[in-house]
Design a protein around this motif. Structure first.
Motif, PDB file in Angstrom:
ATOM      1  N   SER A  11     -15.906  29.853  12.318  1.00  0.00           N
ATOM      2  CA  SER A  11     -16.779  28.916  13.029  1.00  0.00           C
ATOM      3  C   SER A  11     -15.951  27.813  13.692  1.00  0.00           C
ATOM      4  CB  SER A  11     -17.774  28.305  12.046  1.00  0.00           C
ATOM      5  OG  SER A  11     -18.574  27.352  12.685  1.00  0.00           O
ATOM      6  N   GLU A  12     -14.959  27.292  12.977  1.00  0.00           N
ATOM      7  CA  GLU A  12     -14.085  26.260  13.548  1.00  0.00           C
ATOM      8  C   GLU A  12     -13.332  26.804  14.759  1.00  0.00           C
ATOM      9  OE1 GLU A  12     -11.471  24.499  10.644  1.00  0.00           O
ATOM     10  OE2 GLU A  12     -13.119  24.134   9.254  1.00  0.00           O
ATOM     11  N   PHE A  13     -12.811  28.032  14.627  1.00  0.00           N
ATOM     12  CA  PHE A  13     -12.080  28.645  15.749  1.00  0.00           C
ATOM     13  C   PHE A  13     -12.997  28.832  16.951  1.00  0.00           C
ATOM     14  CE2 PHE A  13      -8.549  30.684  13.044  1.00  0.00           C
ATOM     15  CZ  PHE A  13      -7.680  29.660  13.340  1.00  0.00           C
ATOM     16  N   ARG A  14     -14.213  29.294  16.702  1.00  0.00           N
ATOM     17  CA  ARG A  14     -15.148  29.488  17.813  1.00  0.00           C
ATOM     18  C   ARG A  14     -15.438  28.162  18.518  1.00  0.00           C
ATOM     19  NH1 ARG A  14     -18.293  33.401  14.157  1.00  0.00           N
ATOM     20  NH2 ARG A  14     -17.484  35.418  14.847  1.00  0.00           N
ATOM     21  N   THR A  15     -15.631  27.127  17.726  1.00  0.00           N
ATOM     22  CA  THR A  15     -15.888  25.804  18.305  1.00  0.00           C
ATOM     23  C   THR A  15     -14.678  25.333  19.102  1.00  0.00           C
ATOM     24  OG1 THR A  15     -17.345  25.245  16.457  1.00  0.00           O
ATOM     25  CG2 THR A  15     -16.482  23.417  17.755  1.00  0.00           C
ATOM     26  N   GLU A  16     -13.499  25.515  18.520  1.00  0.00           N
ATOM     27  CA  GLU A  16     -12.258  25.098  19.209  1.00  0.00           C
ATOM     28  C   GLU A  16     -12.059  25.896  20.491  1.00  0.00           C
ATOM     29  OE1 GLU A  16      -9.067  22.663  19.740  1.00  0.00           O
ATOM     30  OE2 GLU A  16     -10.473  22.543  18.083  1.00  0.00           O
ATOM     31  N   ILE A  17     -12.287  27.191  20.438  1.00  0.00           N
ATOM     32  CA  ILE A  17     -12.133  28.047  21.620  1.00  0.00           C
ATOM     33  C   ILE A  17     -13.134  27.641  22.700  1.00  0.00           C
ATOM     34  CG2 ILE A  17     -12.484  30.404  22.465  1.00  0.00           C
ATOM     35  CD1 ILE A  17     -11.153  31.362  19.825  1.00  0.00           C
ATOM     36  N   LEU A  34     -15.662  36.382 -12.215  1.00  0.00           N
ATOM     37  CA  LEU A  34     -14.651  35.581 -11.528  1.00  0.00           C
ATOM     38  C   LEU A  34     -14.287  36.207 -10.182  1.00  0.00           C
ATOM     39  CD1 LEU A  34     -12.659  33.224 -11.504  1.00  0.00           C
ATOM     40  CD2 LEU A  34     -11.029  34.719 -12.694  1.00  0.00           C
ATOM     41  N   GLU A  35     -14.120  37.548 -10.188  1.00  0.00           N
ATOM     42  CA  GLU A  35     -13.786  38.253  -8.942  1.00  0.00           C
ATOM     43  C   GLU A  35     -14.887  38.052  -7.903  1.00  0.00           C
ATOM     44  OE1 GLU A  35     -12.560  42.732  -7.399  1.00  0.00           O
ATOM     45  OE2 GLU A  35     -13.639  42.531  -9.282  1.00  0.00           O
ATOM     46  N   ALA A  36     -16.140  38.204  -8.317  1.00  0.00           N
ATOM     47  CA  ALA A  36     -17.266  38.034  -7.394  1.00  0.00           C
ATOM     48  C   ALA A  36     -17.306  36.605  -6.860  1.00  0.00           C
ATOM     49  CB  ALA A  36     -18.586  38.376  -8.092  1.00  0.00           C
ATOM     50  N   SER A  37     -17.055  35.637  -7.729  1.00  0.00           N
ATOM     51  CA  SER A  37     -17.051  34.233  -7.312  1.00  0.00           C
ATOM     52  C   SER A  37     -15.933  33.958  -6.311  1.00  0.00           C
ATOM     53  CB  SER A  37     -16.893  33.347  -8.550  1.00  0.00           C
ATOM     54  OG  SER A  37     -16.701  32.013  -8.181  1.00  0.00           O
ATOM     55  N   LEU A  38     -14.731  34.487  -6.584  1.00  0.00           N
ATOM     56  CA  LEU A  38     -13.601  34.278  -5.675  1.00  0.00           C
ATOM     57  C   LEU A  38     -13.852  34.942  -4.322  1.00  0.00           C
ATOM     58  CD1 LEU A  38     -10.542  34.654  -8.069  1.00  0.00           C
ATOM     59  CD2 LEU A  38     -11.402  32.569  -7.002  1.00  0.00           C
ATOM     60  N   LYS A  39     -14.419  36.160  -4.362  1.00  0.00           N
ATOM     61  CA  LYS A  39     -14.725  36.841  -3.106  1.00  0.00           C
ATOM     62  C   LYS A  39     -15.729  36.029  -2.287  1.00  0.00           C
ATOM     63  CE  LYS A  39     -13.761  41.674  -4.270  1.00  0.00           C
ATOM     64  NZ  LYS A  39     -14.331  43.008  -4.494  1.00  0.00           N
ATOM     65  N   ALA A  40     -16.734  35.485  -2.949  1.00  0.00           N
ATOM     66  CA  ALA A  40     -17.739  34.686  -2.248  1.00  0.00           C
ATOM     67  C   ALA A  40     -17.097  33.432  -1.644  1.00  0.00           C
ATOM     68  CB  ALA A  40     -18.871  34.293  -3.201  1.00  0.00           C
ATOM     69  N   GLU A  41     -16.213  32.789  -2.406  1.00  0.00           N
ATOM     70  CA  GLU A  41     -15.519  31.603  -1.887  1.00  0.00           C
ATOM     71  C   GLU A  41     -14.650  31.954  -0.693  1.00  0.00           C
ATOM     72  OE1 GLU A  41     -13.362  28.988  -4.561  1.00  0.00           O
ATOM     73  OE2 GLU A  41     -14.751  29.514  -6.180  1.00  0.00           O
ATOM     74  N   ILE A  42     -13.923  33.065  -0.787  1.00  0.00           N
ATOM     75  CA  ILE A  42     -13.041  33.497   0.302  1.00  0.00           C
ATOM     76  C   ILE A  42     -13.866  33.821   1.542  1.00  0.00           C
ATOM     77  CG2 ILE A  42     -11.485  35.334   1.065  1.00  0.00           C
ATOM     78  CD1 ILE A  42     -10.375  35.350  -1.841  1.00  0.00           C
ATOM     79  N   ARG A  43     -14.981  34.535   1.355  1.00  0.00           N
ATOM     80  CA  ARG A  43     -15.844  34.857   2.492  1.00  0.00           C
ATOM     81  C   ARG A  43     -16.383  33.582   3.146  1.00  0.00           C
ATOM     82  NH1 ARG A  43     -18.156  39.370  -0.930  1.00  0.00           N
ATOM     83  NH2 ARG A  43     -17.034  41.215  -0.203  1.00  0.00           N
ATOM     84  N   ALA A  44     -16.801  32.639   2.319  1.00  0.00           N
ATOM     85  CA  ALA A  44     -17.323  31.375   2.856  1.00  0.00           C
ATOM     86  C   ALA A  44     -16.222  30.636   3.619  1.00  0.00           C
ATOM     87  CB  ALA A  44     -17.871  30.504   1.728  1.00  0.00           C
ATOM     88  N   GLU A  45     -15.013  30.631   3.073  1.00  0.00           N
ATOM     89  CA  GLU A  45     -13.891  29.958   3.737  1.00  0.00           C
ATOM     90  C   GLU A  45     -13.561  30.641   5.062  1.00  0.00           C
ATOM     91  OE1 GLU A  45     -11.173  26.982   4.180  1.00  0.00           O
ATOM     92  OE2 GLU A  45     -12.570  27.169   2.516  1.00  0.00           O
ATOM     93  N   ILE A  46     -13.536  31.973   5.060  1.00  0.00           N
ATOM     94  CA  ILE A  46     -13.258  32.724   6.284  1.00  0.00           C
ATOM     95  C   ILE A  46     -14.338  32.455   7.326  1.00  0.00           C
ATOM     96  CG2 ILE A  46     -13.194  35.054   7.270  1.00  0.00           C
ATOM     97  CD1 ILE A  46     -11.688  35.937   4.727  1.00  0.00           C
ATOM     98  N   SER A  47     -15.578  32.423   6.881  1.00  0.00           N
ATOM     99  CA  SER A  47     -16.684  32.140   7.794  1.00  0.00           C
ATOM    100  C   SER A  47     -16.536  30.746   8.400  1.00  0.00           C
ATOM    101  CB  SER A  47     -18.008  32.252   7.041  1.00  0.00           C
ATOM    102  OG  SER A  47     -19.080  31.913   7.868  1.00  0.00           O
ATOM    103  N   GLY A  48     -16.140  29.778   7.584  1.00  0.00           N
ATOM    104  CA  GLY A  48     -15.935  28.420   8.080  1.00  0.00           C
ATOM    105  C   GLY A  48     -14.807  28.355   9.097  1.00  0.00           C
ATOM    106  N   VAL A  49     -13.715  29.057   8.785  1.00  0.00           N
ATOM    107  CA  VAL A  49     -12.571  29.067   9.709  1.00  0.00           C
ATOM    108  C   VAL A  49     -12.970  29.737  11.024  1.00  0.00           C
ATOM    109  CG1 VAL A  49     -10.268  30.032  10.086  1.00  0.00           C
ATOM    110  CG2 VAL A  49     -10.812  28.938   7.910  1.00  0.00           C
TER     111      VAL A  49
END
Length: 154
Positions: free
Chosen positions: A65-71, A48-63
């Motif tokens: 990417s969105e910030f870079r696009t917005e900037i 569960l911890e590994a899955s949550l970390k992977a989800e958090i990393r993916a979410e952070i990566s998406g954010v």
């Protein structure tokens, strides 16, 4: 970690309150299966911890990417605005230079006109001075003639 459920104690307790042995054992087994089915193991928690970390990393990566696009969009907008402002400034500066040139020409014309007027005024003043001198001379001649005539008669 292994969890233990003491089915013997559970069975003995049921027997003490009047439940038959077979029925008590069935209850104990059922209770053990139901309780242990919902208990998470260390492996479950690690997964569960590994899955949550992977989800958090993916979410952070998406954010990110969105910030870079917005900037990048904001930078592009700012560059466009700055370019427009520079162009407008250059146009206004060119217009001001033209207007300054016109004003300088007008001032030059006024200086020339003022110089001409000054010369005309000085000429008129000399002419007036000359006429006044002639008139004063004529008046003095008349006055001398009048004094001379008065002396003859007196």
């Amino acid at each position: 970690m292994t969890y233990a459920f003491d089915t013997l104690k559970f069975t003995q307790r049921l027997e003490q309150v009047g439940v038959g042995r077979e029925q008590a054992e069935a209850h104990a087994e059922l209770a053990r299966d139901m309780i242990l089915a919902d208990v998470a193991t260390k492996a479950d928690l690690a997964a569960l911890e590994a899955s949550l970390k992977a989800e958090i990393r993916a979410e952070i990566s998406g954010v990110k990417s969105e910030f870079r696009t917005e900037i990048a969009g904001v930078k592009s907008d700012l560059k466009t605005e700055i370019s427009g402002a520079r162009s407008e400034f250059r146009t206004e500066a060119g217009g001001m230079k033209t207007e300054i040139g016109t004003l300088k020409a007008d001032v030059g014309s006024l200086k020339t006109e003022l110089g001409t007027m000054k010369k005309e005024f000085e000429g008129s003043l000399r002419e007036l001075e000359l006429r006044m001198t002639v008139k004063l001379g004529a008046m003095m001649v008349a006055a001398v003639a009048a004094v001379a005539a008065l002396q003859k008669f007196l």
